[in-house]
Design an enzyme around this catalytic site. Structure first.
Site, PDB file in Angstrom:
ATOM      1  N   VAL A  11       0.842  -1.207   0.000  1.00 39.51           N
ATOM      2  CA  VAL A  11       0.000   0.000   0.000  1.00 39.51           C
ATOM      3  C   VAL A  11       0.876   1.256   0.000  1.00 39.51           C
ATOM      4  CG1 VAL A  11      -1.713   1.333   1.311  1.00 39.51           C
ATOM      5  CG2 VAL A  11      -1.918  -1.148   1.158  1.00 39.51           C
ATOM      6  N   ALA A 246     -18.138 -17.797  -8.351  1.00 40.42           N
ATOM      7  CA  ALA A 246     -17.945 -18.940  -7.448  1.00 40.42           C
ATOM      8  C   ALA A 246     -16.567 -19.547  -7.706  1.00 40.42           C
ATOM      9  CB  ALA A 246     -19.029 -19.975  -7.688  1.00 40.42           C
ATOM     10  N   GLY A 247     -15.981 -20.124  -6.674  1.00 41.05           N
ATOM     11  CA  GLY A 247     -14.654 -20.710  -6.845  1.00 41.05           C
ATOM     12  C   GLY A 247     -14.238 -21.474  -5.620  1.00 41.05           C
ATOM     13  N   GLY A 251      -8.576 -15.658  -0.622  1.00 39.78           N
ATOM     14  CA  GLY A 251      -7.357 -15.671   0.175  1.00 39.78           C
ATOM     15  C   GLY A 251      -6.794 -14.261   0.150  1.00 39.78           C
ATOM     16  N   CYS A 254      -5.645  -9.493   2.809  1.00 43.47           N
ATOM     17  CA  CYS A 254      -6.652  -8.596   3.377  1.00 43.47           C
ATOM     18  C   CYS A 254      -7.872  -9.328   3.925  1.00 43.47           C
ATOM     19  CB  CYS A 254      -7.093  -7.586   2.323  1.00 43.47           C
ATOM     20  SG  CYS A 254      -5.697  -6.705   1.623  1.00 43.47           S
ATOM     21  N   ARG A 321      -0.074 -15.034   0.289  1.00 44.56           N
ATOM     22  CA  ARG A 321      -0.581 -14.988   1.653  1.00 44.56           C
ATOM     23  C   ARG A 321      -1.994 -15.570   1.716  1.00 44.56           C
ATOM     24  NH1 ARG A 321       0.998  -8.916   3.117  1.00 44.56           N
ATOM     25  NH2 ARG A 321       0.805  -8.755   0.860  1.00 44.56           N
TER      26      ARG A 321
HETATM   27  C1  UGA Z   1      -9.369  -6.634  -1.286  1.00 42.87           C
HETATM   28  C2  UGA Z   1     -10.457  -5.631  -1.650  1.00 42.87           C
HETATM   29  O1  UGA Z   1     -11.042  -5.994  -2.899  1.00 42.87           O
HETATM   30  C3  UGA Z   1      -9.888  -4.220  -1.730  1.00 42.87           C
HETATM   31  O2  UGA Z   1     -10.926  -3.293  -1.985  1.00 42.87           O
HETATM   32  C4  UGA Z   1      -9.232  -3.881  -0.382  1.00 42.87           C
HETATM   33  O3  UGA Z   1      -8.682  -2.585  -0.394  1.00 42.87           O
HETATM   34  C5  UGA Z   1      -8.147  -4.892  -0.114  1.00 42.87           C
HETATM   35  O4  UGA Z   1      -8.722  -6.207  -0.064  1.00 42.87           O
HETATM   36  C6  UGA Z   1      -7.510  -4.530   1.207  1.00 42.87           C
HETATM   37  O5  UGA Z   1      -8.176  -4.616   2.238  1.00 42.87           O
HETATM   38  O6  UGA Z   1      -6.377  -4.018   1.212  1.00 42.87           O
HETATM   39  P1  UGA Z   1      -7.503  -7.978  -2.662  1.00 42.87           P
HETATM   40  O7  UGA Z   1      -7.273  -8.756  -1.404  1.00 42.87           O
HETATM   41  O8  UGA Z   1      -6.342  -7.466  -3.406  1.00 42.87           O
HETATM   42  O9  UGA Z   1      -8.423  -6.686  -2.349  1.00 42.87           O
HETATM   43  O10 UGA Z   1      -8.247  -8.948  -3.665  1.00 42.87           O
HETATM   44  P2  UGA Z   1      -9.695  -9.126  -4.304  1.00 42.87           P
HETATM   45  O11 UGA Z   1      -9.635  -8.825  -5.741  1.00 42.87           O
HETATM   46  O12 UGA Z   1     -10.723  -8.444  -3.531  1.00 42.87           O
HETATM   47  O13 UGA Z   1      -9.863 -10.713  -4.170  1.00 42.87           O
HETATM   48  C7  UGA Z   1      -9.834 -11.337  -2.897  1.00 42.87           C
HETATM   49  C8  UGA Z   1     -10.097 -12.812  -3.042  1.00 42.87           C
HETATM   50  O14 UGA Z   1     -11.457 -13.057  -3.386  1.00 42.87           O
HETATM   51  C9  UGA Z   1      -9.256 -13.528  -4.091  1.00 42.87           C
HETATM   52  O15 UGA Z   1      -8.764 -14.738  -3.562  1.00 42.87           O
HETATM   53  C10 UGA Z   1     -10.231 -13.798  -5.220  1.00 42.87           C
HETATM   54  O16 UGA Z   1      -9.902 -14.939  -5.971  1.00 42.87           O
HETATM   55  C11 UGA Z   1     -11.528 -13.985  -4.446  1.00 42.87           C
HETATM   56  N1  UGA Z   1     -12.741 -13.700  -5.241  1.00 42.87           N
HETATM   57  C12 UGA Z   1     -13.005 -12.445  -5.664  1.00 42.87           C
HETATM   58  C13 UGA Z   1     -13.640 -14.730  -5.505  1.00 42.87           C
HETATM   59  O17 UGA Z   1     -13.424 -15.891  -5.133  1.00 42.87           O
HETATM   60  N2  UGA Z   1     -14.776 -14.443  -6.224  1.00 42.87           N
HETATM   61  C14 UGA Z   1     -15.066 -13.196  -6.655  1.00 42.87           C
HETATM   62  O18 UGA Z   1     -16.142 -13.011  -7.285  1.00 42.87           O
HETATM   63  C15 UGA Z   1     -14.155 -12.180  -6.378  1.00 42.87           C
END
Ligand code: UGA
Length: 441
Positions: A11, A246-247, A251, A254, A321
């Protein structure tokens, strides 16, 4: 303006590069010499789209330092330090308190802006600590980050909104002014609400994912297709299409940490956050369902070879992570399977003992009894090919991200099963044994 940033993590580096791009002088400080030296040499410490170019273009206004005194002339100081999970599940605020303790003692009015994700009430405590140190002229503002890994630069430059929670209006005005060039709606609030907006936004995103994953599991039991269901849900403007893929579960650095931190914050305050508990538990079970699917196709996994394709917690990052791949690999090894893993950027050699790491997808699938798509990397879109089928011992694909077209994969000769969609009729098991039903977990 001159902006100081504490913490050269993901960040902090993105924030520094983006504020430099917006025309500010930025001093980025960290306590880890290797990190600062790498940045000084022009090296980008992690895989993040567009960040290397931004750092390269803004060498002039960016300074990297170990010395906190170099931040003394900054008008606004951002806190971007890590707040990892403690054994109790609470956020570890030791790095935040170290910043408060080390804060240069400015003569002019200065602002301390919290970007790190912190429990509700942290701002009040920091305010009190500043006052007791005779730093009443240091204003405090909560300005949580909403950066997704892989699209962090875009999320900073084109945010959906910017949240600014301040004790004093003038302090909030100063932080809001910094974001004027990005042209996003600015949500002004009190400090506690800004802190809660961040935690609640992440918790809601997790809730959507666990919700669609449970719908997927019910789809599997009833013959519906979750991809079609998600499309039908998402077109309702009240619900929207996002975070309904869905998946095998979420992880990353965050969601797992922030979910538990909010649950713990609630319980520390005497409230049992039942929904969030369920959301987290559903995610834990979801990571393990792949094992049941593999057993359905292969019988006992002892001695079977499984290709794990993708290890990062999501594509376009090398971040491992709390990646579902780690849980899955460990479960497979515990079942006695051989695991051959591939990822284009994430290096899990230090995290997973007993796994064979491969440079090419084709190497990972060679001799495999099944291939599991764990991370939806673009490189895997063409997985259902003749080369892959011929290299595998058995042409079984378990698609943990619903990346492939089921019909195409089946037409190409694979036994294909996704998440929440009809599976291929089962081929005879390779050994004379019954699979153990596990999917109801
Ligand atoms: C997340 C939030 O999206 C950000 O807005 C936030 O700022 C950030 O955490 C944080 O707190 O710093 P991030 O962890 O980078 O961001 O990733 P995401 O894109 O949100 O995905 C998180 C997880 O959810 C991944 O493992 C992804 O594969 C999973 N996911 C996401 C799903 O399984 N299905 C979905 O429809 C979307």
């Amino acid at each position: 303006m001159t902006i100081g940033i504490f913490g050269a993590g993901w960040v902090g580096v993105v924030t520094a590069a983006c504020f430099a791009e917006l025309g500010h002088e930025v001093v980025l400080r960290d306590v880890v010499p290797e990190r600062i030296e790498a940045l000084q040499r022009g090296e980008v410490p992690f895989h993040e789209a567009g960040l290397a170019e931004l750092l390269q273009r803004n060498q002039e206004p960016l300074t990297f330092t170990l010395d906190v005194a170099d931040l003394a002339s900054a008008e606004i100081l951002f806190v971007c330090v890590g707040t990892p999970r403690t054994y109790s599940g609470d956020a570890d605020l030791s790095a935040v308190w170290a910043v408060v303790d080390e804060l240069p003692t400015p003569e002019e009015r200065t602002l301390l802006v919290m970007k790190s994700t912190v429990p509700v009430g942290t701002g009040e405590k920091v305010r009190a600590a500043l006052d007791s140190r005779g730093l009443a002229h240091v204003g405090y503002v909560s300005n949580p980050e909403f950066l997704s890994e892989g699209s962090a630069v875009r999320d900073f430059m084109e945010p959906d909104r910017v949240v600014v929670g301040a004790f004093a209006d003038a302090d909030g005005d100063a932080v809001a002014a910094l974001y004027e060039p990005v042209g996003a709606p600015i949500v002004r609030s009190d400090v506690a609400s800004a802190e809660m907006i961040k935690l609640a936004a992440n918790a809601f995103l997790m809730t959507r994912i666990s919700f669609i994953n449970e719908i997927a599991n019910v789809c599997e039991a009833t013959g519906a297709d979750v991809v079609q269901v998600a499309e039908g849900i998402g077109l309702d403007h009240r619900l929207g299409p996002h975070f309904l893929r869905a998946g095998i579960g979420w992880g990353g650095s965050c969601f797992p940490k922030d979910g538990v931190a909010l649950k713990q914050l609630a319980s520390n305050s005497g409230y049992h956050f039942q929904l969030l508990n369920a959301v987290i538990e559903v995610n834990e079970l979801q990571k393990r369902r792949i094992v049941g699917k593999l057993e359905k196709h292969l019988g006992k996994l002892r001695g079977k070879t499984i290709a794990l394709l993708g290890l990062a917690f999501k594509p376009n990052t090398d971040d491992l992570r709390e990646a579902p791949s780690l849980v899955l690999a460990s479960r497979l090894l515990a079942e006695g399977a051989e695991v051959q893993a591939w990822d284009p950027v994430a290096d899990a050699r230090h995290l997973l003992q007993g796994v064979t790491f491969c440079h090419r997808v084709l190497d990972a699938v060679t001799g495999a009894d099944a291939a599991v798509i764990v991370t939806e990397w673009d490189e895997l879109r063409l997985l259902a090919s003749d080369d892959v089928r011929e290299a595998m011992r058995r042409p079984v694909i378990i698609d943990g991200r619903n990346l492939l077209d089921p019909e195409q994969a089946r037409a190409a000769g694979f036994d294909y099963e996704g998440i929440g969609r009809a599976a291929s009729p089962l081929a005879p098991l390779p050994e004379t044994q019954e699979p153990e039903p596990q999917l109801e977990t």
